[in-house]
Write a protein that holds these residues in place. Structure first.
Motif, PDB file in Angstrom:
ATOM      1  N   LEU A  24      39.476  -0.254  71.785  1.00 30.43           N
ATOM      2  CA  LEU A  24      40.285   0.459  72.765  1.00 30.43           C
ATOM      3  C   LEU A  24      39.680   1.784  73.212  1.00 30.43           C
ATOM      4  N   LEU A  25      38.685   2.272  72.464  1.00 28.82           N
ATOM      5  CA  LEU A  25      38.090   3.568  72.797  1.00 28.82           C
ATOM      6  C   LEU A  25      37.071   3.419  73.927  1.00 28.82           C
ATOM      7  N   SER A  26      37.105   4.351  74.860  1.00 31.68           N
ATOM      8  CA  SER A  26      36.180   4.344  75.992  1.00 31.68           C
ATOM      9  C   SER A  26      35.005   5.273  75.715  1.00 31.68           C
ATOM     10  N   ALA A  27      33.877   4.943  76.314  1.00 27.86           N
ATOM     11  CA  ALA A  27      32.687   5.778  76.162  1.00 27.86           C
ATOM     12  C   ALA A  27      32.313   6.381  77.511  1.00 27.86           C
ATOM     13  N   PRO A  28      31.986   7.663  77.563  1.00 28.99           N
ATOM     14  CA  PRO A  28      31.529   8.265  78.830  1.00 28.99           C
ATOM     15  C   PRO A  28      30.133   7.777  79.167  1.00 28.99           C
ATOM     16  N   LEU A  29      29.719   8.014  80.398  1.00 30.69           N
ATOM     17  CA  LEU A  29      28.356   7.692  80.795  1.00 30.69           C
ATOM     18  C   LEU A  29      27.379   8.702  80.189  1.00 30.69           C
ATOM     19  N   SER A  30      26.150   8.283  80.057  1.00 23.92           N
ATOM     20  CA  SER A  30      25.106   9.206  79.601  1.00 23.92           C
ATOM     21  C   SER A  30      24.751  10.161  80.738  1.00 23.92           C
ATOM     22  N   HIS A  31      24.001  11.198  80.393  1.00 21.81           N
ATOM     23  CA  HIS A  31      23.546  12.166  81.392  1.00 21.81           C
ATOM     24  C   HIS A  31      22.779  11.452  82.498  1.00 21.81           C
ATOM     25  N   PHE A 198      40.362  23.144  70.464  1.00 19.37           N
ATOM     26  CA  PHE A 198      40.827  22.089  69.579  1.00 19.37           C
ATOM     27  C   PHE A 198      39.919  20.859  69.667  1.00 19.37           C
ATOM     28  N   PHE A 199      39.616  20.423  70.877  1.00 17.80           N
ATOM     29  CA  PHE A 199      38.784  19.231  71.035  1.00 17.80           C
ATOM     30  C   PHE A 199      37.329  19.506  70.658  1.00 17.80           C
ATOM     31  N   ASN A 200      36.850  20.714  70.913  1.00 15.91           N
ATOM     32  CA  ASN A 200      35.494  21.058  70.473  1.00 15.91           C
ATOM     33  C   ASN A 200      35.387  20.974  68.950  1.00 15.91           C
ATOM     34  N   ASP A 201      36.428  21.451  68.262  1.00 19.73           N
ATOM     35  CA  ASP A 201      36.437  21.407  66.808  1.00 19.73           C
ATOM     36  C   ASP A 201      36.441  19.969  66.302  1.00 19.73           C
ATOM     37  N   LEU A 202      37.270  19.123  66.914  1.00 19.82           N
ATOM     38  CA  LEU A 202      37.298  17.714  66.529  1.00 19.82           C
ATOM     39  C   LEU A 202      35.938  17.057  66.761  1.00 19.82           C
ATOM     40  N   GLN A 203      35.290  17.427  67.848  1.00 15.33           N
ATOM     41  CA  GLN A 203      33.989  16.840  68.150  1.00 15.33           C
ATOM     42  C   GLN A 203      32.947  17.246  67.113  1.00 15.33           C
ATOM     43  N   GLN A 204      32.998  18.488  66.678  1.00  8.75           N
ATOM     44  CA  GLN A 204      32.066  18.935  65.645  1.00  8.75           C
ATOM     45  C   GLN A 204      32.311  18.218  64.327  1.00  8.75           C
ATOM     46  N   GLN A 205      33.583  17.924  64.025  1.00 11.38           N
ATOM     47  CA  GLN A 205      33.912  17.212  62.792  1.00 11.38           C
ATOM     48  C   GLN A 205      33.475  15.758  62.821  1.00 11.38           C
ATOM     49  N   SER A 206      33.554  15.137  64.002  1.00 11.33           N
ATOM     50  CA  SER A 206      33.440  13.676  64.079  1.00 11.33           C
ATOM     51  C   SER A 206      32.217  13.140  64.801  1.00 11.33           C
ATOM     52  N   GLY A 207      31.696  13.899  65.771  1.00 16.13           N
ATOM     53  CA  GLY A 207      30.615  13.377  66.600  1.00 16.13           C
ATOM     54  C   GLY A 207      31.105  12.476  67.718  1.00 16.13           C
ATOM     55  N   TYR A 208      32.423  12.266  67.816  1.00 13.43           N
ATOM     56  CA  TYR A 208      32.985  11.444  68.884  1.00 13.43           C
ATOM     57  C   TYR A 208      32.973  12.216  70.210  1.00 13.43           C
ATOM     58  N   SER A 209      33.000  11.474  71.306  1.00 13.93           N
ATOM     59  CA  SER A 209      33.079  12.091  72.624  1.00 13.93           C
ATOM     60  C   SER A 209      34.471  12.674  72.854  1.00 13.93           C
ATOM     61  N   LEU A 210      34.572  13.612  73.806  1.00 13.92           N
ATOM     62  CA  LEU A 210      35.882  14.138  74.177  1.00 13.92           C
ATOM     63  C   LEU A 210      36.785  13.019  74.699  1.00 13.92           C
ATOM     64  N   THR A 211      36.187  12.081  75.393  1.00 17.15           N
ATOM     65  CA  THR A 211      36.947  10.941  75.923  1.00 17.15           C
ATOM     66  C   THR A 211      37.627  10.184  74.804  1.00 17.15           C
ATOM     67  N   SER A 212      36.868   9.790  73.781  1.00 14.14           N
ATOM     68  CA  SER A 212      37.422   9.038  72.655  1.00 14.14           C
ATOM     69  C   SER A 212      38.418   9.876  71.864  1.00 14.14           C
ATOM     70  N   LEU A 213      38.115  11.151  71.679  1.00 13.72           N
ATOM     71  CA  LEU A 213      39.020  12.012  70.915  1.00 13.72           C
ATOM     72  C   LEU A 213      40.366  12.157  71.613  1.00 13.72           C
ATOM     73  N   SER A 214      40.335  12.301  72.923  1.00 12.53           N
ATOM     74  CA  SER A 214      41.566  12.386  73.690  1.00 12.53           C
ATOM     75  C   SER A 214      42.394  11.121  73.528  1.00 12.53           C
ATOM     76  N   GLN A 215      41.737   9.978  73.546  1.00 10.51           N
ATOM     77  CA  GLN A 215      42.430   8.707  73.356  1.00 10.51           C
ATOM     78  C   GLN A 215      42.989   8.588  71.942  1.00 10.51           C
ATOM     79  N   LEU A 216      42.221   9.006  70.955  1.00  9.26           N
ATOM     80  CA  LEU A 216      42.686   8.935  69.567  1.00  9.26           C
ATOM     81  C   LEU A 216      43.934   9.777  69.360  1.00  9.26           C
ATOM     82  N   VAL A 217      43.956  10.971  69.930  1.00  8.06           N
ATOM     83  CA  VAL A 217      45.143  11.814  69.823  1.00  8.06           C
ATOM     84  C   VAL A 217      46.335  11.118  70.469  1.00  8.06           C
TER      85      VAL A 217
END
Length: 231
Positions: A24-31, A198-217
């Protein structure tokens, strides 16, 4: 403040297991993928989101082929040459939703995209290079320089076309308020900075993208339907 693992495990439990959650998690496009997008695509999606705002999305989507016909597939070069008189004619075309104020945003946002492209090589390059740890800064840029791109319109366009961003959906807002991360207006500078941190902190903890983290929340709060994707 909750740690990433607590948020993740709650989403796992609510979505029927880790395997189901991962689908169910989405991935952003690469640079590289982002910078290869045609700039016309940004104008088209900005316009779609502007018209969807305050309207049934399905109605706009059903008429979208008409929008593309009327506005030359959102070709920037053609739209930048369009006269005010022609714009008024197109705003009355039955193939689109006839809302002149929203139609006016098309040449305005075409000009914004063109101006950015002149400075950065392309609008897509500009979007690709914007750092995600200040994604709210990009939201603010779109709101200031674009037409009707404030609120969730700009962020939803970014998400749709693959730029890594969290979204302040109702479920995400509910979580942020319940955990005292924000307590004022959703779009105030204070709330936006708190959400970004908040999301920057989650990203540092997990390595997940902001997109996936937003969905997880979002998966951890609100109504739950196992296997159903949320934004």
């Amino acid at each position: 403040m909750e740690k990433f693992n607590e948020i993740y495990q709650r989403a796992v439990a609510r979505k029927g297991g880790e395997g189901m959650l991962q689908t169910l998690l989405s991935a952003p496009l690469s640079h590289a993928e982002l910078q290869d997008l045609d700039d016309d695509m940004w104008l088209e999606e900005f316009t779609r989101k502007i018209f969807q705002s305050g309207f049934y999305w399905s109605v706009i989507n059903n008429k979208w082929s008409g929008f593309r016909e009327v506005f030359w597939d959102f070709n920037l070069a053609k739209l930048l040459m369009m006269s005010p008189e022609m714009l008024e004619q197109k705003a009355c075309d039955e193939r689109i939703v006839r809302n002149f104020k929203k139609v006016q945003t098309i040449p305005e946002n075409a000009y914004m995209i063109h101006e950015v492209a002149e400075q950065h090589g392309s609008f897509s390059q500009f979007i690709a290079e914007w750092p995600t740890d200040d994604i709210i800064g990009l939201w603010a840029y779109l709101k200031k320089h674009g037409a009707r791109l404030g609120g969730n319109t700009g962020p939803y366009t970014l998400r749709t076309l693959g730029k890594d961003t969290f979204l302040l959906s109702r479920d995400v807002e509910s979580y942020l308020r319940a955990h005292k991360i924000i307590d004022g207006g959703l779009q105030t500078k204070k709330s936006l900075l708190a959400a970004q941190h908040f999301f920057n902190d989650l990203q540092q903890q997990s390595g997940y993208s902001l997109t996936s983290l937003s969905q997880l929340v979002a998966y951890g709060v609100g109504d739950n339907r196992v296997g159903v994707q949320a934004r």
